[in-house]
Design a protein around this motif. Structure first.
Motif, PDB file in Angstrom:
ATOM      1  N   LEU A 132       0.852  -1.192   0.000  1.00 47.99           N
ATOM      2  CA  LEU A 132       0.000   0.000   0.000  1.00 47.99           C
ATOM      3  C   LEU A 132       0.885   1.238   0.000  1.00 47.99           C
ATOM      4  N   LYS A 133       0.878   1.987  -1.088  1.00 47.43           N
ATOM      5  CA  LYS A 133       1.761   3.144  -1.261  1.00 47.43           C
ATOM      6  C   LYS A 133       0.959   4.436  -1.149  1.00 47.43           C
ATOM      7  N   VAL A 134       0.675   4.857   0.076  1.00 47.79           N
ATOM      8  CA  VAL A 134      -0.102   6.075   0.314  1.00 47.79           C
ATOM      9  C   VAL A 134       0.658   6.924   1.318  1.00 47.79           C
ATOM     10  N   ARG A 135       0.823   8.203   0.996  1.00 48.33           N
ATOM     11  CA  ARG A 135       1.471   9.118   1.936  1.00 48.33           C
ATOM     12  C   ARG A 135       0.486   9.533   3.018  1.00 48.33           C
ATOM     13  N   ASN A 136       0.992   9.815   4.186  1.00 49.25           N
ATOM     14  CA  ASN A 136       0.205  10.325   5.323  1.00 49.25           C
ATOM     15  C   ASN A 136      -0.854   9.349   5.822  1.00 49.25           C
ATOM     16  N   GLY A 137      -0.833   8.121   5.380  1.00 45.61           N
ATOM     17  CA  GLY A 137      -1.724   7.109   5.916  1.00 45.61           C
ATOM     18  C   GLY A 137      -3.101   7.088   5.278  1.00 45.61           C
ATOM     19  N   VAL A 138      -3.749   5.942   5.426  1.00 45.12           N
ATOM     20  CA  VAL A 138      -5.088   5.745   4.888  1.00 45.12           C
ATOM     21  C   VAL A 138      -5.910   4.964   5.910  1.00 45.12           C
ATOM     22  N   ASP A 139      -7.179   5.334   6.056  1.00 50.73           N
ATOM     23  CA  ASP A 139      -8.131   4.555   6.851  1.00 50.73           C
ATOM     24  C   ASP A 139      -8.886   3.664   5.880  1.00 50.73           C
ATOM     25  N   LEU A 140      -9.038   2.401   6.229  1.00 50.05           N
ATOM     26  CA  LEU A 140      -9.566   1.426   5.290  1.00 50.05           C
ATOM     27  C   LEU A 140     -10.534   0.487   5.994  1.00 50.05           C
ATOM     28  N   LEU A 141     -11.698   0.284   5.374  1.00 42.71           N
ATOM     29  CA  LEU A 141     -12.717  -0.624   5.896  1.00 42.71           C
ATOM     30  C   LEU A 141     -12.966  -1.712   4.865  1.00 42.71           C
ATOM     31  N   PHE A 142     -12.768  -2.965   5.261  1.00 41.44           N
ATOM     32  CA  PHE A 142     -13.075  -4.120   4.416  1.00 41.44           C
ATOM     33  C   PHE A 142     -14.430  -4.659   4.839  1.00 41.44           C
ATOM     34  N   MET A 143     -15.353  -4.845   3.872  1.00 38.93           N
ATOM     35  CA  MET A 143     -16.670  -5.405   4.166  1.00 38.93           C
ATOM     36  C   MET A 143     -16.857  -6.664   3.330  1.00 38.93           C
ATOM     37  N   TYR A 144     -16.984  -7.784   3.993  1.00 38.96           N
ATOM     38  CA  TYR A 144     -17.190  -9.064   3.321  1.00 38.96           C
ATOM     39  C   TYR A 144     -18.600  -9.060   2.742  1.00 38.96           C
ATOM     40  N   SER A 145     -18.766  -9.471   1.482  1.00 36.41           N
ATOM     41  CA  SER A 145     -20.082  -9.302   0.864  1.00 36.41           C
ATOM     42  C   SER A 145     -20.582 -10.515   0.091  1.00 36.41           C
ATOM     43  N   THR A 146     -20.266 -11.708   0.548  1.00 38.44           N
ATOM     44  CA  THR A 146     -20.819 -12.897  -0.078  1.00 38.44           C
ATOM     45  C   THR A 146     -21.297 -13.851   1.010  1.00 38.44           C
ATOM     46  N   LYS A 147     -22.234 -14.721   0.656  1.00 37.03           N
ATOM     47  CA  LYS A 147     -22.816 -15.619   1.657  1.00 37.03           C
ATOM     48  C   LYS A 147     -22.027 -16.899   1.843  1.00 37.03           C
ATOM     49  N   GLU A 148     -21.005 -17.116   1.026  1.00 35.36           N
ATOM     50  CA  GLU A 148     -20.217 -18.334   1.170  1.00 35.36           C
ATOM     51  C   GLU A 148     -18.906 -18.048   1.885  1.00 35.36           C
ATOM     52  N   VAL A 149     -18.406 -19.039   2.616  1.00 36.71           N
ATOM     53  CA  VAL A 149     -17.138 -18.909   3.322  1.00 36.71           C
ATOM     54  C   VAL A 149     -16.026 -19.201   2.320  1.00 36.71           C
ATOM     55  N   LEU A 150     -15.297 -18.151   1.959  1.00 37.22           N
ATOM     56  CA  LEU A 150     -14.211 -18.310   0.997  1.00 37.22           C
ATOM     57  C   LEU A 150     -12.943 -18.787   1.688  1.00 37.22           C
ATOM     58  N   GLY A 151     -12.109 -19.471   0.941  1.00 33.51           N
ATOM     59  CA  GLY A 151     -10.822 -19.917   1.459  1.00 33.51           C
ATOM     60  C   GLY A 151      -9.858 -18.755   1.574  1.00 33.51           C
ATOM     61  N   TYR A 152      -8.741 -18.998   2.242  1.00 30.55           N
ATOM     62  CA  TYR A 152      -7.759 -17.954   2.486  1.00 30.55           C
ATOM     63  C   TYR A 152      -7.208 -17.391   1.179  1.00 30.55           C
ATOM     64  N   GLU A 153      -6.966 -18.254   0.187  1.00 32.52           N
ATOM     65  CA  GLU A 153      -6.374 -17.799  -1.072  1.00 32.52           C
ATOM     66  C   GLU A 153      -7.283 -16.795  -1.787  1.00 32.52           C
ATOM     67  N   ALA A 154      -8.587 -17.051  -1.795  1.00 30.84           N
ATOM     68  CA  ALA A 154      -9.538 -16.147  -2.452  1.00 30.84           C
ATOM     69  C   ALA A 154      -9.602 -14.805  -1.727  1.00 30.84           C
ATOM     70  N   ILE A 155      -9.576 -14.837  -0.407  1.00 30.86           N
ATOM     71  CA  ILE A 155      -9.611 -13.603   0.373  1.00 30.86           C
ATOM     72  C   ILE A 155      -8.311 -12.823   0.172  1.00 30.86           C
ATOM     73  N   TYR A 156      -7.191 -13.517   0.141  1.00 33.94           N
ATOM     74  CA  TYR A 156      -5.885 -12.886  -0.082  1.00 33.94           C
ATOM     75  C   TYR A 156      -5.882 -12.153  -1.427  1.00 33.94           C
ATOM     76  N   LYS A 157      -6.439 -12.787  -2.437  1.00 27.52           N
ATOM     77  CA  LYS A 157      -6.502 -12.198  -3.773  1.00 27.52           C
ATOM     78  C   LYS A 157      -7.398 -10.949  -3.770  1.00 27.52           C
ATOM     79  N   ALA A 158      -8.550 -11.017  -3.093  1.00 27.84           N
ATOM     80  CA  ALA A 158      -9.474  -9.882  -3.026  1.00 27.84           C
ATOM     81  C   ALA A 158      -8.835  -8.697  -2.304  1.00 27.84           C
ATOM     82  N   VAL A 159      -8.135  -8.953  -1.202  1.00 27.06           N
ATOM     83  CA  VAL A 159      -7.468  -7.877  -0.463  1.00 27.06           C
ATOM     84  C   VAL A 159      -6.366  -7.257  -1.331  1.00 27.06           C
ATOM     85  N   GLY A 160      -5.656  -8.078  -2.081  1.00 30.42           N
ATOM     86  CA  GLY A 160      -4.640  -7.565  -2.999  1.00 30.42           C
ATOM     87  C   GLY A 160      -5.240  -6.665  -4.069  1.00 30.42           C
TER      88      GLY A 160
END
Length: 122
Positions: free
Chosen positions: A84-112
């Motif tokens: 994450l290349k942001v000067r002076n910092g960033v506030d960030l909210l992640f909201m999960y938005s699917t009804k299925e439990v995704l595996g770690y790899e899928a979540i890692y990709k979405a966060v990326g």
């Protein structure tokens, strides 16, 4: 700076408190990636990034699953936060938005993808 400290997610990197959250909700910009929504506010004035994770009770009634998904999202962010290349910092909210439990790899990709989109925004 100590490299072992770079890979942790400390207390100060977690967004909490009424003022920080209300500022993010009022002035933040939002976006979507598959299975996740996000809201961010650049230049939080802190000099470091802060995150918050939300998994709605609407999709997962049991706290065990909600907590599992929150842990996966936080761990995915922790491993990619140096991208994450942001000067002076960033506030960030992640909201999960699917009804299925995704595996770690899928979540890692979405966060990326979220991090990439924030870097590309002006």
């Amino acid at each position: 700076m100590d490299t072992s400290r770079n890979n942790t997610l400390s207390k100060e990197e977690r967004l909490c408190g009424k003022t920080g959250i209300s500022q993010l909700l009022a002035r933040g910009r939002h976006g979507n990636v598959p299975d996740m929504r996000y809201l961010f506010l650049k230049d939080n004035g802190k000099g470091y990034n802060r995150i918050m994770v939300s998994v709605p009770k609407k999709f997962f009634k049991r706290a065990v699953k909600r907590n599992l998904l929150k842990r996966r999202i936080r761990e995915s962010y922790r491993r990619q936060k140096n991208d994450l290349k942001v000067r002076n910092g960033v506030d960030l909210l992640f909201m999960y938005s699917t009804k299925e439990v995704l595996g770690y790899e899928a979540i890692y990709k979405a966060v990326g993808q979220v991090i990439t989109k924030i870097n590309e925004s002006e």
